[in-house]
Design an enzyme around this catalytic site. Structure first.
Site, PDB file in Angstrom:
ATOM      1  N   ARG A 181     -50.016 -44.536 -79.259  1.00 48.72           N
ATOM      2  CA  ARG A 181     -49.178 -44.877 -78.100  1.00 48.72           C
ATOM      3  C   ARG A 181     -49.826 -45.875 -77.152  1.00 48.72           C
ATOM      4  NH1 ARG A 181     -47.045 -38.721 -76.989  1.00 48.72           N
ATOM      5  NH2 ARG A 181     -45.723 -38.701 -78.832  1.00 48.72           N
TER       6      ARG A 181
ATOM      7  N   GLY B 132     -44.349 -22.087 -70.128  1.00 56.11           N
ATOM      8  CA  GLY B 132     -43.974 -23.091 -71.117  1.00 56.11           C
ATOM      9  C   GLY B 132     -44.612 -22.672 -72.432  1.00 56.11           C
TER      10      GLY B 132
ATOM     11  N   LEU C 180     -47.903 -30.120 -78.353  1.00 56.21           N
ATOM     12  CA  LEU C 180     -47.337 -28.813 -78.702  1.00 56.21           C
ATOM     13  C   LEU C 180     -48.367 -28.025 -79.504  1.00 56.21           C
ATOM     14  CD1 LEU C 180     -43.690 -29.857 -79.703  1.00 56.21           C
ATOM     15  CD2 LEU C 180     -44.578 -29.189 -77.477  1.00 56.21           C
TER      16      LEU C 180
ATOM     17  N   HIS D 215     -45.964 -40.466 -69.366  1.00 49.65           N
ATOM     18  CA  HIS D 215     -45.432 -39.411 -70.220  1.00 49.65           C
ATOM     19  C   HIS D 215     -46.279 -38.144 -70.250  1.00 49.65           C
ATOM     20  CE1 HIS D 215     -43.406 -37.669 -73.633  1.00 49.65           C
ATOM     21  NE2 HIS D 215     -44.530 -37.619 -74.321  1.00 49.65           N
TER      22      HIS D 215
ATOM     23  N   GLY E 161     -47.195 -19.923 -65.458  1.00 49.27           N
ATOM     24  CA  GLY E 161     -46.564 -20.881 -66.354  1.00 49.27           C
ATOM     25  C   GLY E 161     -46.136 -20.196 -67.641  1.00 49.27           C
TER      26      GLY E 161
ATOM     27  N   HIS F  51     -46.132 -43.770 -72.560  1.00 47.16           N
ATOM     28  CA  HIS F  51     -45.462 -43.711 -73.866  1.00 47.16           C
ATOM     29  C   HIS F  51     -44.680 -45.000 -74.111  1.00 47.16           C
ATOM     30  CE1 HIS F  51     -43.121 -42.277 -77.191  1.00 47.16           C
ATOM     31  NE2 HIS F  51     -43.684 -41.085 -77.141  1.00 47.16           N
TER      32      HIS F  51
ATOM     33  N   ALA G 146     -47.597 -23.205 -73.626  1.00 52.24           N
ATOM     34  CA  ALA G 146     -48.961 -22.683 -73.517  1.00 52.24           C
ATOM     35  C   ALA G 146     -48.949 -21.302 -72.863  1.00 52.24           C
ATOM     36  CB  ALA G 146     -49.827 -23.648 -72.714  1.00 52.24           C
TER      37      ALA G 146
HETATM   38  C1  LIG Z   1     -39.717 -35.908 -72.970  1.00 56.61           C
HETATM   39  C2  LIG Z   1     -40.957 -35.335 -73.597  1.00 56.61           C
HETATM   40  C3  LIG Z   1     -41.015 -35.175 -74.965  1.00 56.61           C
HETATM   41  C4  LIG Z   1     -42.162 -34.642 -75.551  1.00 56.61           C
HETATM   42  N1  LIG Z   1     -42.197 -34.501 -76.908  1.00 56.61           N
HETATM   43  C5  LIG Z   1     -43.307 -33.976 -77.485  1.00 56.61           C
HETATM   44  C6  LIG Z   1     -43.364 -33.792 -78.892  1.00 56.61           C
HETATM   45  O1  LIG Z   1     -42.430 -34.101 -79.625  1.00 56.61           O
HETATM   46  N2  LIG Z   1     -44.496 -33.277 -79.417  1.00 56.61           N
HETATM   47  C7  LIG Z   1     -45.563 -32.911 -78.651  1.00 56.61           C
HETATM   48  O2  LIG Z   1     -46.560 -32.430 -79.196  1.00 56.61           O
HETATM   49  N3  LIG Z   1     -45.512 -33.050 -77.303  1.00 56.61           N
HETATM   50  C8  LIG Z   1     -44.421 -33.562 -76.711  1.00 56.61           C
HETATM   51  N4  LIG Z   1     -44.386 -33.717 -75.350  1.00 56.61           N
HETATM   52  C9  LIG Z   1     -45.465 -33.150 -74.529  1.00 56.61           C
HETATM   53  C10 LIG Z   1     -45.274 -31.624 -74.419  1.00 56.61           C
HETATM   54  O3  LIG Z   1     -43.921 -31.320 -74.335  1.00 56.61           O
HETATM   55  C11 LIG Z   1     -45.979 -31.031 -73.208  1.00 56.61           C
HETATM   56  O4  LIG Z   1     -47.279 -31.504 -73.114  1.00 56.61           O
HETATM   57  C12 LIG Z   1     -46.023 -29.515 -73.322  1.00 56.61           C
HETATM   58  O5  LIG Z   1     -44.759 -28.981 -73.606  1.00 56.61           O
HETATM   59  C13 LIG Z   1     -46.602 -28.886 -72.067  1.00 56.61           C
HETATM   60  O6  LIG Z   1     -46.534 -27.492 -72.208  1.00 56.61           O
HETATM   61  P1  LIG Z   1     -47.205 -26.544 -71.143  1.00 56.61           P
HETATM   62  O7  LIG Z   1     -46.887 -25.154 -71.566  1.00 56.61           O
HETATM   63  O8  LIG Z   1     -48.626 -26.912 -70.975  1.00 56.61           O
HETATM   64  O9  LIG Z   1     -46.471 -26.886 -69.763  1.00 56.61           O
HETATM   65  P2  LIG Z   1     -44.921 -26.847 -69.341  1.00 56.61           P
HETATM   66  O10 LIG Z   1     -43.993 -26.725 -70.466  1.00 56.61           O
HETATM   67  O11 LIG Z   1     -44.739 -28.001 -68.406  1.00 56.61           O
HETATM   68  O12 LIG Z   1     -44.794 -25.513 -68.531  1.00 56.61           O
HETATM   69  C14 LIG Z   1     -45.307 -25.379 -67.249  1.00 56.61           C
HETATM   70  C15 LIG Z   1     -44.993 -23.986 -66.751  1.00 56.61           C
HETATM   71  O13 LIG Z   1     -45.714 -23.766 -65.553  1.00 56.61           O
HETATM   72  C16 LIG Z   1     -44.860 -23.246 -64.566  1.00 56.61           C
HETATM   73  N5  LIG Z   1     -45.436 -23.654 -63.287  1.00 56.61           N
HETATM   74  C17 LIG Z   1     -45.941 -24.857 -62.930  1.00 56.61           C
HETATM   75  N6  LIG Z   1     -46.442 -24.797 -61.693  1.00 56.61           N
HETATM   76  C18 LIG Z   1     -46.266 -23.532 -61.266  1.00 56.61           C
HETATM   77  C19 LIG Z   1     -46.562 -22.847 -60.063  1.00 56.61           C
HETATM   78  N7  LIG Z   1     -47.191 -23.438 -59.036  1.00 56.61           N
HETATM   79  N8  LIG Z   1     -46.193 -21.555 -59.965  1.00 56.61           N
HETATM   80  C20 LIG Z   1     -45.575 -20.910 -60.980  1.00 56.61           C
HETATM   81  N9  LIG Z   1     -45.284 -21.509 -62.139  1.00 56.61           N
HETATM   82  C21 LIG Z   1     -45.621 -22.800 -62.277  1.00 56.61           C
HETATM   83  C22 LIG Z   1     -43.500 -23.795 -64.882  1.00 56.61           C
HETATM   84  O14 LIG Z   1     -42.518 -22.967 -64.324  1.00 56.61           O
HETATM   85  C23 LIG Z   1     -43.536 -23.736 -66.417  1.00 56.61           C
HETATM   86  O15 LIG Z   1     -43.191 -22.445 -66.836  1.00 56.61           O
HETATM   87  C24 LIG Z   1     -43.255 -34.267 -74.748  1.00 56.61           C
HETATM   88  C25 LIG Z   1     -43.201 -34.445 -73.375  1.00 56.61           C
HETATM   89  C26 LIG Z   1     -42.068 -35.000 -72.801  1.00 56.61           C
HETATM   90  C27 LIG Z   1     -42.067 -35.259 -71.336  1.00 56.61           C
END
Ligand SMILES: Cc1cc2nc3c(=O)[nH]c(=O)nc-3n(C[C@H](O)[C@H](O)[C@H](O)COP(=O)(O)OP(=O)(O)OC[C@H]3O[C@@H](n4cnc5c(N)ncnc54)[C@H](O)[C@@H]3O)c2cc1C
Length: 671
Positions: free
Chosen positions: A338, A43, A470, A430, A41, A267, A45
């Protein structure tokens, strides 16, 4: 059932993290060069973790199913990121952010983690500013803030309605620097299919090259899962359509406990569903509740007239509108958390006051804000005796500066101008507060396997406050994991490279190949989406905003049935050794079909209402809080971490008791 050891350091809460960092083992720079870490992943994190670990000197292999880390779902985050900087001088502090987050999560989060989160929150902003993230600035050039639900201060840093995108560009740039230096090997379009555990330790993963279909073995001394949340178990959610639970579910099946799966965030401000053929829902950022006022008509006659197109919302006078959040929660008004706002919308719509044809919509109205800002801007710009039209024009300009892209998005989807007529909104799935159980070091119950960001059960308890995801994802990746992982890796410096030809790797590889072949060979009659939609409907109807014993039992039984049908009758076109999106989807939906059942089981056992989990049997019946969710601290102040036992219904619960030493457990009131 065993008790879990969360490894919370001793000492006063404000010193725990500092003392822990001072005392945990480190890996010297020369040894780091010989240690591999897999990050699944990229994203916010995973991207921040990969960049930081590589910067420290570890050899990182990063995996993502998209064609670039830039396209992780984090890019969708709109509203902002919290930090206790107190730039507004409105009384904010580390303690207040800690307090708001524990209270907002309905006292179901681990105090020590939340305090650490608040403590490092300011560093995140400094880090991102140094990377060039263009946060909004005020007139004087200082970083601007706005307010989100459940708090009484302004601590949300933002970049218009594109905060996630800008933060992700920062993390991606930091990653690219390391990719360029050969410290990160990036595996785009690679999906993790399984975790490989050797002698009880996470030692690697099996991945599928999504372009060629090749199954690959990758080894490492530690594996970090940062694969995001599982909201798409509901089929319709605000998550990206590709977001899935498979990486988290696969490690669960290999021994990682899954904590509080029933804690989902619905949400309150999403564009209402338009029909049965929709595949995704759109969020309107919570930041809009800073200036938008939520209402439905007071009289049923007006509701009917609006639904029949005989009246417009703008025809209704102030007296004819029920600003129900301001009425019920005067202290927080439209900025209640929320879970509270979502249930209040459902309550009004269930009572028949929904304003669209499906009866599932309330208004989010900017008229007051446009007038307020218009008058202010006229004064500031020296416009004397401005006309009503001029005030509206100036007010709309201010709203456009703050939320322009969100308004444009709404207009494109709904084909109505939200500057002139109130937006229609309704709650939607959400975010998932539940996830892989981790200790204070972010290690799962499998040694050497870590979970970060939305994939772990996180610091948000039963409900996440806006702009805190975030913050948590970046805290995990930039500031927590890079320290805590060393404690484990310090014992790996003599291990040497981990071979991928061991029986554990070969068995895991074979199991993946067999499963994919089985899926392709079912050659049934129903599409993958058919099963996903059926699962989503059961989840929304029985495990959604309100849950009860009977519905949850029914959900468990029905999900099991769908799963059995899936394995008999799903049709997965295409082949194994090629780009095959249907095969990818089938694998993910299979995991959702198991996770959904565990989700319902968790919700069934938790016979209390807390945060995003509302049990109809557990409601306050009298007093000031009459009708509100009723928490039961005596019986349920714990984290429920489930151990996989071959079938979701047979999962065994392990409890992590939550102790509150620095915050008094009390009724959560926003009145
Ligand atoms: C529309 C929307 C708006 C939001 N706005 C806000 C905000 O304003 N403020 C806030 O704090 N939060 C917000 N959130 C929540 C926040 O965006 C997410 O909780 C956060 O970005 C998640 O980040 P992450 O790095 O954990 O996961 P993600 O960004 O979902 O990244 C997941 C990663 O894992 C990889 N992956 C997944 N499964 C596999 C696999 N099996 N093999 C290889 N790679 C894999 C994907 O390719 C990706 O790179 C929002 C959420 C949404 C839906």
């Amino acid at each position: 059932m065993s008790k879990l050891d969360s490894k919370i350091p001793e000492g006063p809460i404000k010193d725990k993290w500092t003392n822990h960092k001072n005392n945990i083992n480190l890996v010297n720079p020369a040894n780091k060069r010989h240690i591999d870490v897999i990050v699944v992943g990229t994203g916010l994190a995973g991207g921040s973790a990969a960049a930081s670990l590589a910067e420290l000197g570890y050899k990182v292999k990063a995996f993502a199913y998209q064609d670039s880390p830039r396209r992780a779902h984090s890019i969708a985050a709109q509203g902002g990121i919290n930090a206790a900087k107190n730039y507004q001088n409105d009384g904010d502090s580390t303690y207040r952010l800690f307090y708001d987050t524990v209270k907002g999560g309905d006292y179901r989060a681990r105090e020590a983690n939340v305090y650490r989160l608040a403590e490092v929150s300011g560093n995140i902003i400094d880090q991102c500013v140094a990377q060039g993230v263009p946060f909004a600035r005020d007139y004087g050039g200082l970083l601007d803030n706005r307010s989100f639900g459940g708090v009484l201060v302004s601590r949300t840093f933002y970049a218009k309605g594109q905060t996630g995108q800008q933060l992700l560009l920062g993390a991606y740039s930091a990653m690219n620097r390391q990719i360029g230096k050969g410290k990160i090997t990036m595996y785009n379009r690679h999906e993790m299919m399984d975790l490989v555990v050797v002698d009880g330790k996470a030692r690697g993963i099996i991945a599928r090259n999504m372009i060629t279909g090749e199954i690959e073995k990758h080894s490492a001394h530690a594996v970090v899962i940062a694969s995001g949340g599982y909201g798409n178990v509901f089929f319709l959610s605000t998550n990206a359509m590709g977001s899935n639970a498979s990486a988290a579910w696969k490690i669960h099946k290999k021994g990682a406990y899954f904590a509080n799966p029933c804690y989902t965030q619905i949400h309150p401000t999403c564009i209402p569903r338009s029909g049965d053929y929709q595949s995704k829902l759109t969020l309107m950022s919570e930041s809009l509740r800073n200036d938008g006022r939520i209402w439905v008509p007071k009289s049923m006659d007006d509701v009917k007239a609006i639904r029949e197109g005989k009246k417009k919302p703008t025809d209704l006078s102030e007296e004819e509108r029920d600003y129900y959040l301001e009425r019920r929660y005067p202290a927080f008004g439209n900025l209640v958390p929320r879970d509270v706002a979502s249930r209040a919308a459902k309550e009004r719509c269930d009572a028949g006051y929904g304003v669209n044809t499906t009866g599932e919509a309330v208004y989010l109205d900017f008229k007051s804000a446009i007038q307020r800002y218009g008058k202010e801007k006229a004064l500031v710009s020296g416009v004397e005796n401005p006309s009503a039209e001029k005030i509206t024009e100036l007010g709309e300009q201010v709203i456009e500066e703050k939320y322009g892209n969100l308004f444009q998005m709404y207009e494109k989807i709904v084909d109505e101008n939200p500057y002139k007529t109130p937006m229609m909104i309704y709650p939607a799935v959400h975010y998932t507060m539940g996830g892989i159980w981790v200790d204070y070091n972010l290690m799962t119950s499998i040694p050497g396997c870590y979970a970060a960001g939305e994939a772990n059960f996180s610091d948000h308890g039963a409900n996440r406050l806006g702009a805190s995801a975030l913050m948590q994802g970046l805290a995990d990746g930039y500031f927590v994991l890079p320290y805590t992982i060393a404690d484990y890796l310090s014992n790996e410096i003599r291990t040497g490279e981990i071979p991928t030809d061991s029986p554990a790797f070969n068995t895991a590889e074979k199991e993946v190949k067999d499963r994919l072949e089985k899926l392709i060979n079912i050659k049934g009659t129903k599409s993958v989406d058919h099963f996903h939609k059926r699962l989503g409907k059961i989840m929304w109807d029985n495990v959604g905003m309100a849950r009860n014993e009977e519905g949850l039992k029914q959900a468990m039984a029905e999900i099991k049935k769908i799963r059995e049908e899936f394995w008999k009758d799903v049709r997965v076109p295409g082949g194994l050794n090629e780009l095959n999106p249907e095969l990818e989807k089938a694998e993910r939906v299979d995991d959702f079909l198991e996770l959904g059942e565990l989700f319902a089981k968790d919700a069934l056992h938790r016979n209390e209402s807390c945060g995003g989990h509302f049990r109809e049997e557990s409601v306050e019946l009298e007093g000031e809080q009459k009708g509100e969710a009723k928490r039961n601290d005596k019986d349920y102040a714990y984290v429920a971490a489930w151990e996989y036992k071959g079938d979701p219904a047979d999962a065994v619960m392990h409890k992590e008791e939550l102790t509150f030493n620095d915050i008094e457990l009390k009724q959560r009131s926003y009145k």
